[in-house]
Design a protein around this motif. Sequence first.
Motif, mmCIF file in Angstrom:
data_model
loop_
_atom_site.group_PDB
_atom_site.id
_atom_site.type_symbol
_atom_site.label_atom_id
_atom_site.label_comp_id
_atom_site.label_asym_id
_atom_site.label_seq_id
_atom_site.Cartn_x
_atom_site.Cartn_y
_atom_site.Cartn_z
ATOM 1 N N GLY A 36 41.527 41.317 38.401
ATOM 2 C CA GLY A 36 40.595 41.908 39.145
ATOM 3 C C GLY A 36 39.312 42.898 38.282
ATOM 4 O O GLY A 36 38.245 42.253 38.073
ATOM 5 N N LEU A 37 39.763 43.874 38.011
ATOM 6 C CA LEU A 37 39.008 44.648 37.114
ATOM 7 C C LEU A 37 38.521 44.724 36.055
ATOM 8 O O LEU A 37 37.291 44.320 35.332
ATOM 9 N N GLU A 38 39.050 43.555 35.130
ATOM 10 C CA GLU A 38 39.143 43.102 33.694
ATOM 11 C C GLU A 38 37.515 41.569 34.176
ATOM 12 O O GLU A 38 37.460 41.709 33.205
ATOM 13 N N GLU A 39 37.689 41.505 35.489
ATOM 14 C CA GLU A 39 36.573 40.448 35.060
ATOM 15 C C GLU A 39 34.912 41.246 35.381
ATOM 16 O O GLU A 39 34.450 40.821 35.135
ATOM 17 N N ILE A 40 35.514 42.707 35.557
ATOM 18 C CA ILE A 40 34.403 43.301 35.868
ATOM 19 C C ILE A 40 33.952 44.166 33.803
ATOM 20 O O ILE A 40 35.263 44.338 33.885
ATOM 21 N N LYS A 41 32.759 43.140 33.526
ATOM 22 C CA LYS A 41 32.576 43.371 32.013
ATOM 23 C C LYS A 41 32.504 44.691 32.023
ATOM 24 O O LYS A 41 33.064 45.374 30.980
ATOM 25 N N GLN A 42 32.201 46.128 32.560
ATOM 26 C CA GLN A 42 32.411 47.593 32.308
ATOM 27 C C GLN A 42 33.557 48.134 32.279
ATOM 28 O O GLN A 42 33.637 48.874 31.114
ATOM 29 N N PHE A 43 34.829 47.337 32.516
ATOM 30 C CA PHE A 43 35.978 48.063 32.263
ATOM 31 C C PHE A 43 36.826 46.697 31.259
ATOM 32 O O PHE A 43 36.630 46.111 31.688
ATOM 33 N N ARG A 44 38.014 47.772 30.496
ATOM 34 C CA ARG A 44 38.033 47.608 29.250
ATOM 35 C C ARG A 44 40.049 47.976 29.921
ATOM 36 O O ARG A 44 40.394 49.389 28.755
ATOM 37 N N LEU A 45 41.165 46.739 29.890
ATOM 38 C CA LEU A 45 42.329 48.223 30.337
ATOM 39 C C LEU A 45 43.538 47.474 29.331
ATOM 40 O O LEU A 45 43.565 46.675 28.191
ATOM 41 N N VAL A 46 43.538 48.822 28.976
ATOM 42 C CA VAL A 46 44.846 48.690 28.239
ATOM 43 C C VAL A 46 46.319 49.305 28.181
ATOM 44 O O VAL A 46 46.368 50.794 29.021
ATOM 45 N N ARG A 47 46.868 48.314 28.792
ATOM 46 C CA ARG A 47 47.861 48.015 29.083
ATOM 47 C C ARG A 47 48.819 48.505 28.050
ATOM 48 O O ARG A 47 50.190 49.232 28.582
ATOM 49 N N GLU A 48 49.197 48.659 27.239
ATOM 50 C CA GLU A 48 50.160 48.883 25.626
ATOM 51 C C GLU A 48 49.095 49.805 24.190
ATOM 52 O O GLU A 48 47.686 50.362 24.377
ATOM 53 N N LEU A 49 49.782 51.327 24.163
ATOM 54 C CA LEU A 49 49.385 51.741 22.656
ATOM 55 C C LEU A 49 50.755 51.780 22.011
ATOM 56 O O LEU A 49 51.974 51.323 22.909
ATOM 57 N N ASP A 50 50.004 51.020 20.679
ATOM 58 C CA ASP A 50 51.401 50.996 19.602
ATOM 59 C C ASP A 50 52.591 49.986 20.190
ATOM 60 O O ASP A 50 53.951 49.662 20.415
ATOM 61 N N GLY A 51 51.959 48.974 20.475
ATOM 62 C CA GLY A 51 52.725 47.704 20.807
ATOM 63 C C GLY A 51 53.704 47.803 22.109
ATOM 64 O O GLY A 51 54.632 47.137 22.724
ATOM 65 N N LYS A 52 54.028 49.488 22.533
ATOM 66 C CA LYS A 52 54.705 49.790 23.641
ATOM 67 C C LYS A 52 53.740 49.622 25.068
ATOM 68 O O LYS A 52 53.095 50.619 25.219
ATOM 69 N N PRO A 53 54.049 49.383 26.094
ATOM 70 C CA PRO A 53 53.553 49.654 27.537
ATOM 71 C C PRO A 53 53.058 51.451 27.535
ATOM 72 O O PRO A 53 53.923 52.284 27.567
ATOM 73 N N VAL A 54 51.626 50.926 28.147
ATOM 74 C CA VAL A 54 51.655 52.835 28.640
ATOM 75 C C VAL A 54 52.777 53.171 29.070
ATOM 76 O O VAL A 54 52.427 52.647 30.339
ATOM 77 N N GLU A 55 52.897 54.687 29.137
ATOM 78 C CA GLU A 55 53.661 55.277 29.841
ATOM 79 C C GLU A 55 52.804 56.531 30.807
ATOM 80 O O GLU A 55 52.105 57.325 30.398
#
Lengths: 431, 244
Positions: free
Chosen positions: A71-90
């Motif tokens: 739902g959030l990603e459908e809003i043009k204003q936001f981009r979700l960063v789920r991974e950093l350096d190929g690993k899920p964000v902790e």
Amino acid sequence: MRKIAATVLNEFRLFRKDLAGVALLFLMPLALTIIMALIQDAPFREYQDIRFDILWVDNDKGKMALQMGEGLEEIKQFRLVRELDGKPVEAGQARALVQKGEYKIAIILPDGVSAEVVNSANQVANEMGQRMGAAGKLPQRESRPANLEIYFDPVTKQAMKLSLLNALDKQLTKVQAEIILARLEEKMKGEKGDSAGVEPIDLQAKMRAVTIKELSAAPENKINLNTNSVQHNVPAWAIFGLFFIIIPIAGNSIREREDGSLMRIRMIPGSYFSILTGKLSFYVLLGTLQFFIMLAAGLLILPRFGLPSLQMGSAPLALLVTALVIAMTATAYGVCVGSLFQTPNQALPFGAISIVILSAVGGIWVPVEILPAGLQQVAKLSPLYWALDAINGIFLRGGGLQAVWPNLIVLFGFGAVFIAIAGWTETARKK
Amino acid sequence: MLEISHLHKTYRNAAEPSLSGLSLSFGKNIIAGLLGPNGAGKTTTISIICGLVKADSGSVKVLGYDLATGLEEIKKLIGVVPQSIALYPTLTAVENLEYIGKLYGIGSRELKEKIRLYLHAFGLEKSAHKAIRHYSGGMKRRANIIASLLHAPELLILDEPTAGVDVQSRNMILAFLQDYHRQGHSIIYTSHLLEEAQQLCHEVAIIDHGQLVVKGKPSNLMTENSATSLEQVFLHLTGYSLRD
């Protein structure tokens, strides 16, 4: 008429001899318009189409987290960063990155949040089913309230925070509502059975009976345009540049008085009015030309820097008349400043600084709408406010002459006052 | 050609009046000198005659027209050469003269011919297309005079036309004025160069403190004051104290 034509030609000759002045009059406002449009592009885009990276820590891995993320990603204003350096964000990593200011926002979904929403939905469905006399029960347990954590970098603007919190709240409500409706559907299906001929009830479709549709208030929906850096800055700084025409006007008036050429002109039989008309006509034409060159920059140059092209409405006649009236007002102001002061050293700083002040309160630097309420009233004392409002009326609101004539009358009024002051000063000087 | 009666003028915020009941008259077809020390009221008088400054009281008649009612007619008949170079410095002589001629309503062909003739007469034909700011002092003065002649004024008023020019330019200007007078025109002229005035003027009026001190032919004034030059008459009547 001969006097007017002769004066227009003479002013053109005088202007042509001062090539540095010509360059400054055209190139400086052009440079200013381009630079301001580029600089203000980011602030204008911030709440419109700039995308913000949000660190997304999903410790839940359930339906709730999945649907909220989508739902959030459908809003043009936001981009979700789920991974950093190929690993899920902790969670710890996300908090540290926000603390360092490397990311502005982090959202942490705790483990079990989906299960909690499902449990809550089951509770609601069971409660409703029981009141309606339905048999059977969906699995439910005691509620264990879960908090969705959100971290902001302190530099994040309040409006941005509110925008995200609203979006999250909306997503949360939506997901919860969807789950509750799905559970109710499931329960009702269980009541009626899957017998042939009984159409299943799509509760979610029924709940979408009222939707929001954004439309333009412009006549016949001619324009549907949001303001942006180009739409604000190009006309705004073009008007600002146009008003700077007072510098050569005031300078020339004073020089004419100092070197005696004005005295010679005044000794010529006939009304001085036709000579003044010739002088004003030249500067009005010059100012109008300068204004359209600035607009051309918005059409042709700014798109080369990656900015949107200037949208100029659909009323060319209204635009031309408005530009002429603005140029007339600016010229009248130049004549007024030129008559009020004795020397260029007095007139030119006053002229330049007064335009900066009038432009600041008139909404040239930032839209008047975001000024404090008191200043919004003060803005109406600036001719630049009425000029910009008229241009916005044509460009953004799709208006024509009928829409902008009140502004043009006010601008005429300013011009008349400026000329009256100049006339009064010149008469007083004769004494 | 000029009748001034009880003319008074005090500028706003000025401590003293510029004109305190000035009365004088000059006949037609003469070269008249309006002389006086600094601050005597010469330029104020000329400015009032041209309609640039309003007198507080008194009357002025120029070439039979009352200033109060016939300023437009007077403007058509007079040409004024101001003390300052009243020309656009960045424009050429031709461009300046074209503009002024058109404002006087002179037709294009006639104007071109007049400009050519006057530039030749004043020795400026070679510099006709040079900007005025690049002219020498003498050239500027000559161009300044041409600008006041284009409409062939019946009365030419010159405010210190030879101030700061070299001997050659001065001679040319004075010769032209004498020639212009011979053509049947009247001239009023102010100057601090009294030898020049003595040589040029048929009649002079010396004014001081905004009032007429004396008026007459230079030779008569010298005889009456037992002086050998107009300068001696001037100093005798206006005193030796400095005027700033």
